[in-house]
Write an enzyme that holds these catalytic residues in place. Sequence first.
Site, PDB file in Angstrom:
ATOM      1  CE  LYS A  22      -1.803   1.544   4.032  1.00 51.82           C
ATOM      2  NZ  LYS A  22      -1.450   2.953   4.330  1.00 51.82           N
ATOM      3  CG  ASN A  23       2.443   2.717   3.620  1.00 50.43           C
ATOM      4  OD1 ASN A  23       1.272   3.051   3.471  1.00 50.43           O
ATOM      5  ND2 ASN A  23       2.971   2.472   4.805  1.00 50.43           N
ATOM      6  CB  CYS A 118      -4.874  11.424  11.740  1.00 49.35           C
ATOM      7  SG  CYS A 118      -3.416  10.493  12.083  1.00 49.35           S
ATOM      8  NE  ARG A 123       0.690   9.995  10.748  1.00 52.54           N
ATOM      9  CZ  ARG A 123       0.289   8.925  10.068  1.00 52.54           C
ATOM     10  NH1 ARG A 123      -0.941   8.511  10.171  1.00 52.54           N
ATOM     11  NH2 ARG A 123       1.115   8.286   9.282  1.00 52.54           N
ATOM     12  CG  ASP A 306       2.482   1.127   9.709  1.00 59.07           C
ATOM     13  OD1 ASP A 306       2.069   1.966  10.515  1.00 59.07           O
ATOM     14  OD2 ASP A 306       2.737   1.400   8.521  1.00 59.07           O
ATOM     15  NE  ARG A 399      -7.402   5.061   5.386  1.00 59.58           N
ATOM     16  CZ  ARG A 399      -6.949   6.116   6.027  1.00 59.58           C
ATOM     17  NH1 ARG A 399      -7.514   6.498   7.145  1.00 59.58           N
ATOM     18  NH2 ARG A 399      -5.922   6.792   5.564  1.00 59.58           N
TER      19      ARG A 399
END
Length: 418
Positions: A22-23, A118, A123, A306, A399
């Site tokens: 994803k990233n 968030c 962030r 993560d 997501r």
Amino acid sequence: MRKIIIKGRHKLEGEVQISGSKNASLAILAATILLPGKSIIRNVPNLLDVQTIIRVLRALGIRAEYSRSQLNTVEVWNYNVKHVAPYELVTKMRASFFVIGPILARKGLAKIPLPGGCAIGSRPVNLHIKGLEALGATVTIEHGFVIVKADKLKGGNVYLDFPSVGATESIMMAATLASGETVIENPAREPEIIDLANFLNSAGAKISGAGTEEIKITGVSELFPVEYRVIPDRIEAGTFMIAAAITHGNLRVKGIIPEHVESTLRKLSEMGVIVKVLENEVGISAKNGLRAADVKTMPYPGFPTDMQAQFTALLSLAKGTSVVTETVFENRFMHVQELKRMGADIKLEGQSAIINGVSELSSAPVKVSDLRAGAALVLAGLVAQGETIIEDRDHHLERGYENLNKKLNNLGADVRIV
Ligand code: UD1
């Protein structure tokens, strides 16, 4: 409203194919802004976050879509680029902000909304801004937008106070079209940074040192469209490894680069999980009686933030006391309250969670606060007694996990989405 319903206590067995990162996909799709013409990006997972970055590209005047004939392939036709990114998309997904570097490099001007707070901490974007200023851009903040301008970017030296992934990517993308040489000291060294550099180099950029403590970028006058294949998702891979461990199952996690998941594998071994590393896959099997372990999140090659929530779920069932310390993000323990509702014994002290292993978890209605917190609750649900109902109002799991329920059910789990 989205609900994930899991009937627990099924051992996971079999093999699972890991999707593209994803990233890495988000950064590479943002970087296509730099490449006039038609580019083809393969192995892109079909996720809500990827759809968001595609919408950002479209809002910038670029045509981007999933290929109708080939799975997980995004085609991008880039001719004219606008300089303003839309508020509703950037505030929806922080990674949309990373388009600031490529838009600036291409247009000499970019107007991007501040991403705002968030669920996992404040962030900020100060390091992105510091880097772009070092390349000669002037930066102002007006009405919630960051406005960066530079008639011609010039190479410069940037030292990052923290090896931020996003800032490294923004600066690297901007510097590809700057005149002269840029040096990023203390950059992020994540595999996704190397993938972005490889992508840009295949398009004609001159970047060396990605994955080390210093990245050098020699500016070029233009980049060319390319076809490129994104690396596998190391966080999805790690999540399935924990699914095997937590259910005392036996899984082959396929289509991965084992080196990218080394810190996760080491912790699993330390706990007594049996790990077998092959060329592009890892075998994971576990029996009852896993041992406690301490985990501290760090920038790559350290233990990934993560994976912290998922590991916290696993450690809540390990024998003994574990300490999980989060050093990358403030406020990234939202899953702890929910795991406690399922019977976990966890105490928060500052940036650490002290976990006393319990012998079992029991089902409860729980809520998802962010993507990886959601993954932790799914993992807990896989092994809890009874039926766990996970409320995912904002579709966080979609997501970041492609076909999560199908992949789990193929391995013997009982997961339904309603
Ligand atoms: C990326 C990943 C995310 C991962 C994180 C850390 C993407 C799309 N997301 O997020 O999944 O959890 O790396 O591995 O790739 N910081 C500043 N100033 C800045 C930028 C960051 O202080 O200008 C701080 C952040 O608040 C945080 C730390 O640096 O405490 C790490 O953030 P960063 O590496 O930038 O994360 P992201 O790139 O947003």
